[in-house]
Design a protein around this motif. Structure first.
Motif, PDB file in Angstrom:
ATOM      1  N   ASP A  82       0.851  -1.189   0.000  1.00 22.86           N
ATOM      2  CA  ASP A  82       0.000   0.000   0.000  1.00 22.86           C
ATOM      3  C   ASP A  82       0.886   1.238   0.000  1.00 22.86           C
ATOM      4  O   ASP A  82       1.868   1.303   0.751  1.00 22.86           O
ATOM      5  CB  ASP A  82      -0.893   0.047   1.244  1.00 22.86           C
ATOM      6  CG  ASP A  82      -1.859  -1.120   1.314  1.00 22.86           C
ATOM      7  OD1 ASP A  82      -2.493  -1.417   0.295  1.00 22.86           O
ATOM      8  OD2 ASP A  82      -1.975  -1.718   2.399  1.00 22.86           O
ATOM      9  N   PHE A  83       0.544   2.219  -0.831  1.00 19.34           N
ATOM     10  CA  PHE A  83       1.288   3.472  -0.816  1.00 19.34           C
ATOM     11  C   PHE A  83       0.347   4.634  -1.097  1.00 19.34           C
ATOM     12  O   PHE A  83      -0.812   4.444  -1.502  1.00 19.34           O
ATOM     13  CB  PHE A  83       2.461   3.448  -1.796  1.00 19.34           C
ATOM     14  CG  PHE A  83       2.085   3.390  -3.262  1.00 19.34           C
ATOM     15  CD1 PHE A  83       1.929   4.555  -4.010  1.00 19.34           C
ATOM     16  CD2 PHE A  83       1.923   2.172  -3.907  1.00 19.34           C
ATOM     17  CE1 PHE A  83       1.607   4.514  -5.354  1.00 19.34           C
ATOM     18  CE2 PHE A  83       1.601   2.111  -5.260  1.00 19.34           C
ATOM     19  CZ  PHE A  83       1.437   3.284  -5.979  1.00 19.34           C
ATOM     20  N   THR A  84       0.849   5.850  -0.889  1.00 21.90           N
ATOM     21  CA  THR A  84       0.051   7.061  -1.046  1.00 21.90           C
ATOM     22  C   THR A  84       0.765   8.016  -1.997  1.00 21.90           C
ATOM     23  O   THR A  84       1.989   8.125  -1.982  1.00 21.90           O
ATOM     24  CB  THR A  84      -0.158   7.749   0.311  1.00 21.90           C
ATOM     25  OG1 THR A  84      -0.803   6.834   1.203  1.00 21.90           O
ATOM     26  CG2 THR A  84      -1.013   9.002   0.169  1.00 21.90           C
ATOM     27  N   VAL A  85      -0.005   8.716  -2.805  1.00 19.61           N
ATOM     28  CA  VAL A  85       0.538   9.742  -3.683  1.00 19.61           C
ATOM     29  C   VAL A  85       0.467  11.086  -2.957  1.00 19.61           C
ATOM     30  O   VAL A  85      -0.590  11.487  -2.477  1.00 19.61           O
ATOM     31  CB  VAL A  85      -0.238   9.808  -5.009  1.00 19.61           C
ATOM     32  CG1 VAL A  85       0.348  10.882  -5.925  1.00 19.61           C
ATOM     33  CG2 VAL A  85      -0.230   8.444  -5.696  1.00 19.61           C
ATOM     34  N   GLY A  86       1.605  11.755  -2.868  1.00 16.88           N
ATOM     35  CA  GLY A  86       1.666  13.039  -2.194  1.00 16.88           C
ATOM     36  C   GLY A  86       1.279  14.184  -3.108  1.00 16.88           C
ATOM     37  O   GLY A  86       0.656  13.996  -4.157  1.00 16.88           O
TER      38      GLY A  86
END
Length: 387
Positions: free
Chosen positions: A219-223
């Motif tokens: 899981d990752f997030t776009v800044g």
């Protein structure tokens, strides 16, 4: 179901005449259990999807566990069949237990023991994933899956490689080689997007006797959106944050013999300090242009061939008016520190004004392909999906 029919003829007189009723009596059979693997098998392929069928009754309970009890293979019963939801581990002994009730009302159980085929490391391919778990990345970051042993059956793997996002995002896979596949959205990620990568590849056949070594979930997030524009002709770097110009910085880029490459690049690595040896870019130590710089500050890699954005106090007099580097973007230490602080892995760096083109695969060059070209790199006919 087998039926046994008995015919009973009754005679009798009634006011309406003679009747001969016929009763059909069905004999009820015991439950019969059939498994897709034989008890005692010692070389079962790891990509076997185990099934259990129940005839003349109902399956009520099925379990598939390793003999040591450390691994359980989940499954579901639909109608008369139980189907495993995972493939098998190599060189593992399993116990398959099934139970149910026959049409005759009696309970029946079955135990099947088998062992899977052993695999060497050369017969297994490990999927490494970027970004990392819980990483916050830039809007240009591709999902990168790297395999240490080549994948020949790309379609079989791609079917089990899923990217999902919130908000939903259209994107697709592109195979750079049998060792590497990238997933990118059609357009840059929307800031704040939450992304999940699920690779259900464990024991999937990759072709030529090679199997997936394990599943992966990331899981990752776009800044926020950070896009750098390097104008090599005007010797300046423009930093855009969330679509607005935040700073214009004087820089020096590649000289006439070492042009910086034109095209859309993505920040691959960040280093507060790094040694830069020209030998790593193919320049021999006897070459007049050879260099070996120690402790270069605030360095951000954008190509495999050695292009960085970094502090270059030695070229201060040329920054903003001349290109004197070996391809890197050099700026003052103060400016480089500021750019470094704004930048994440996956941020976009767009180079314009140079006659030298960026080679495909020299870094994360995904954004230099049109969307139609990108879809052609999928192993599946459809290509794109909504993540």
């Amino acid at each position: 179901m087998a039926l046994s029919v008995a015919v009973l003829v009754l005679s009798g007189c009634t006011d309406g005449g003679v009747s001969n009723p016929v009763d059909v009596i069905a004999a009820k059979d015991p439950l019969s259990i059939s498994t897709s693997v034989e008890s005692g098998d010692s070389d079962v392929p790891v990509d076997t999807l185990v099934t259990v069928d129940g005839f003349d009754g109902d399956l009520s309970e099925v379990s598939l566990v390793s003999q040591d009890g450390k691994a359980t293979v989940p499954g579901e019963i639909h109608g008369v069949r139980w189907t495993a939801q995972q493939l098998l581990e190599p060189a593992t002994s399993y116990v398959l237990t099934a139970a149910g009730t026959g049409d005759d009302g009696k309970k029946v159980s079955s135990v099947t023991r088998f062992t899977t085929k052993a695999l060497t490391l050369d017969e297994q391919t490990y999927p490494a994933v970027a970004p990392l778990q819980d990483e916050t990345v830039g809007v240009g970051m591709p999902v990168i899956v790297s395999f240490d042993v080549p994948v020949r059956d790309r379609a079989a793997f791609e079917k089990r490689m899923k990217v999902t996002a919130e908000p939903a995002t259209v994107g697709g896979w592109y195979w750079l080689s049998n060792h590497t596949a990238h997933w990118r959205p059609r357009q840059y990620w929307k800031p704040g997007t939450k992304v999940s990568v699920d690779l259900a590849l464990n024991s999937v056949h990759a072709g030529e006797g090679v199997y997936g070594q394990q599943d992966q979930h990331v899981d990752f997030t776009v800044g926020r959106s950070v896009v750098h524009v390097v104008d090599t002709k005007r010797h300046r770097l423009t930093v855009k944050i969330n679509g607005k110009n935040r700073r214009v910085i004087p820089v020096s880029t590649g000289d006439a013999k070492h042009r910086s490459r034109n095209g859309v690049k993505v920040v691959m690595e960040k280093h507060r300090s790094i040694d830069m040896d020209a030998a790593t870019t193919g320049v021999d130590s006897d070459d007049p242009g050879y260099y070996n710089l120690k402790g270069v500050k605030w360095a951000m890699r954008v190509t495999n061939s050695g292009e960085f954005l970094h502090a270059a106090p030695w070229s201060a007099a040329s920054q903003g008016n001349a290109n004197v580097s070996h391809g890197c973007v050099g700026m003052s230490t103060k400016d480089a520190a500021w750019v470094f602080a704004q930048t994440k892995r996956g941020d976009v760096v767009n180079y314009i004004g140079s006659p030298r083109r960026l080679e495909p695969g020299n870094g994360w060059t995904d954004w230099n392909r049109s969307w139609d070209e990108w879809l052609e790199g999928s192993a599946l006919a459809a290509g794109a999906d909504a993540a």
